[in-house]
Enzyme design. Structure first.
Site, PDB file in Angstrom:
ATOM      1  N   GLY A 194       7.400  14.790   1.063  1.00  0.00           N
ATOM      2  CA  GLY A 194       8.213  13.831   0.856  1.00  0.00           C
ATOM      3  C   GLY A 194       7.584  12.750   1.439  1.00  0.00           C
ATOM      4  O   GLY A 194       6.571  12.881   2.332  1.00  0.00           O
TER       5      GLY A 194
ATOM      6  N   GLN B  37       5.913   4.735   5.422  1.00  0.00           N
ATOM      7  CA  GLN B  37       4.528   5.481   5.808  1.00  0.00           C
ATOM      8  C   GLN B  37       3.338   4.854   5.143  1.00  0.00           C
ATOM      9  O   GLN B  37       2.286   5.333   5.489  1.00  0.00           O
ATOM     10  CB  GLN B  37       4.782   7.185   5.231  1.00  0.00           C
ATOM     11  CG  GLN B  37       6.032   7.608   6.089  1.00  0.00           C
ATOM     12  CD  GLN B  37       6.139   9.196   5.966  1.00  0.00           C
ATOM     13  OE1 GLN B  37       6.906   9.471   4.653  1.00  0.00           O
ATOM     14  NE2 GLN B  37       5.242  10.012   6.566  1.00  0.00           N
TER      15      GLN B  37
ATOM     16  N   CYS C 148       5.770  16.148   9.808  1.00  0.00           N
ATOM     17  CA  CYS C 148       5.715  14.917   9.082  1.00  0.00           C
ATOM     18  C   CYS C 148       4.220  14.446   8.828  1.00  0.00           C
ATOM     19  O   CYS C 148       3.458  14.620   9.729  1.00  0.00           O
ATOM     20  CB  CYS C 148       6.478  13.868  10.033  1.00  0.00           C
ATOM     21  SG  CYS C 148       6.449  12.078   9.411  1.00  0.00           S
ATOM     22  N   LEU C 149       3.917  13.859   7.687  1.00  0.00           N
ATOM     23  CA  LEU C 149       2.685  13.364   7.487  1.00  0.00           C
ATOM     24  C   LEU C 149       2.293  12.061   8.402  1.00  0.00           C
ATOM     25  O   LEU C 149       0.732  12.233   8.883  1.00  0.00           O
ATOM     26  CB  LEU C 149       2.675  12.718   5.883  1.00  0.00           C
ATOM     27  CG  LEU C 149       2.705  13.565   5.059  1.00  0.00           C
ATOM     28  CD1 LEU C 149       2.540  12.951   3.519  1.00  0.00           C
ATOM     29  CD2 LEU C 149       1.615  14.800   4.944  1.00  0.00           C
TER      30      LEU C 149
ATOM     31  N   HIS D 245      15.361  13.253   6.572  1.00  0.00           N
ATOM     32  CA  HIS D 245      13.988  13.045   7.290  1.00  0.00           C
ATOM     33  C   HIS D 245      13.716  11.715   6.627  1.00  0.00           C
ATOM     34  O   HIS D 245      13.088  10.706   7.159  1.00  0.00           O
ATOM     35  CB  HIS D 245      12.993  14.078   6.916  1.00  0.00           C
ATOM     36  CG  HIS D 245      11.747  13.914   7.627  1.00  0.00           C
ATOM     37  ND1 HIS D 245      11.133  14.711   8.623  1.00  0.00           N
ATOM     38  CD2 HIS D 245      10.784  13.024   7.277  1.00  0.00           C
ATOM     39  CE1 HIS D 245       9.818  14.217   8.832  1.00  0.00           C
ATOM     40  NE2 HIS D 245       9.552  13.301   8.037  1.00  0.00           N
ATOM     41  N   GLU D 246      13.385  11.501   5.204  1.00  0.00           N
ATOM     42  CA  GLU D 246      12.731  10.303   4.608  1.00  0.00           C
ATOM     43  C   GLU D 246      13.665   9.103   4.704  1.00  0.00           C
ATOM     44  O   GLU D 246      13.286   8.219   5.039  1.00  0.00           O
ATOM     45  CB  GLU D 246      12.585  10.646   3.384  1.00  0.00           C
ATOM     46  CG  GLU D 246      11.563  11.668   2.664  1.00  0.00           C
ATOM     47  CD  GLU D 246      10.330  11.687   3.567  1.00  0.00           C
ATOM     48  OE1 GLU D 246       9.731  10.865   4.112  1.00  0.00           O
ATOM     49  OE2 GLU D 246       9.608  12.888   3.715  1.00  0.00           O
TER      50      GLU D 246
ATOM     51  N   HIS E 181      12.798   7.486   8.165  1.00  0.00           N
ATOM     52  CA  HIS E 181      11.940   6.672   7.973  1.00  0.00           C
ATOM     53  C   HIS E 181      12.319   5.216   7.543  1.00  0.00           C
ATOM     54  O   HIS E 181      11.677   4.330   8.371  1.00  0.00           O
ATOM     55  CB  HIS E 181      10.728   7.286   6.961  1.00  0.00           C
ATOM     56  CG  HIS E 181       9.904   8.262   7.416  1.00  0.00           C
ATOM     57  ND1 HIS E 181       9.266   8.073   8.631  1.00  0.00           N
ATOM     58  CD2 HIS E 181       9.645   9.818   7.165  1.00  0.00           C
ATOM     59  CE1 HIS E 181       8.282   9.370   8.966  1.00  0.00           C
ATOM     60  NE2 HIS E 181       8.687  10.231   8.012  1.00  0.00           N
TER      61      HIS E 181
END
Ligand code: NI
Length: 157
Positions: free
Chosen positions: A33, A38, A78-79, A120-121, A124
């Site tokens: 995701g 990000q 997470c990236l 989660h997204e 962000h």
């Protein structure tokens, strides 16, 4: 990373290009995701693909959780916080309302990993990263580790 993303007014060519770029970044990472936040674009756009075959792209524009129930604990990564995997409590099921890649509104019922990923997204987009759910002590350790990593990266560059 802590900026609130603004709603997309119209799904135009620019937004479609953003979606393509984000999908490419997510698949290349590889990740399951990615939120526009990000890639430093503060608009409410998310791409997700939790399939093993990596060919089921889900695009959520202006996503909104309209119902949530239950509780699940899932290990998240997470990236934007490389190398950190920690357990976080999330709703077990969510109903999300969004616009798709072509701007059409739809609703989706999600559970399990997909529900976690959506929550989660969306976080962000609200300027929140999953590590903020962890204890102070854990957050301090993670910050120290990330500073060390970025110092190393700077030395290498
Ligand atoms: Ni993330």
């Amino acid at each position: 990373m802590h900026t609130l993303a603004a709603p997309v007014r119209e799904v135009d060519d620019e937004v479609r290009q953003l979606v393509r770029d984000m999908a490419e970044t997510m698949y290349a990472a590889p990740g399951i995701g990615l939120a526009a936040t990000q890639v430093n674009v503060h608009r409410r756009v998310i791409v997700i693909d939790i399939s093993e075959t990596r060919d089921e792209l889900l695009v959520l524009i202006n996503p909104e959780i309209v119902a949530a129930e239950g509780l699940q604990e899932c290990e998240e990564g997470c990236l934007s916080v490389p190398g950190v995997y920690e357990k976080v409590d999330r709703a077990a099921k969510v109903k999300v309302r969004a616009l798709g890649a072509e701007g059409k509104p739809f609703e989706l019922d999600a559970e399990g990993l997909l529900a976690v990923c959506i929550q989660h997204e969306i976080d962000h987009l609200e300027g929140k990263v999953f590590v903020e759910y962890l204890s102070r002590l854990k957050q301090t350790r993670i910050r120290a580790r990330m500073q060390k990593q970025s110092r190393r990266a700077a030395a290498a560059a």
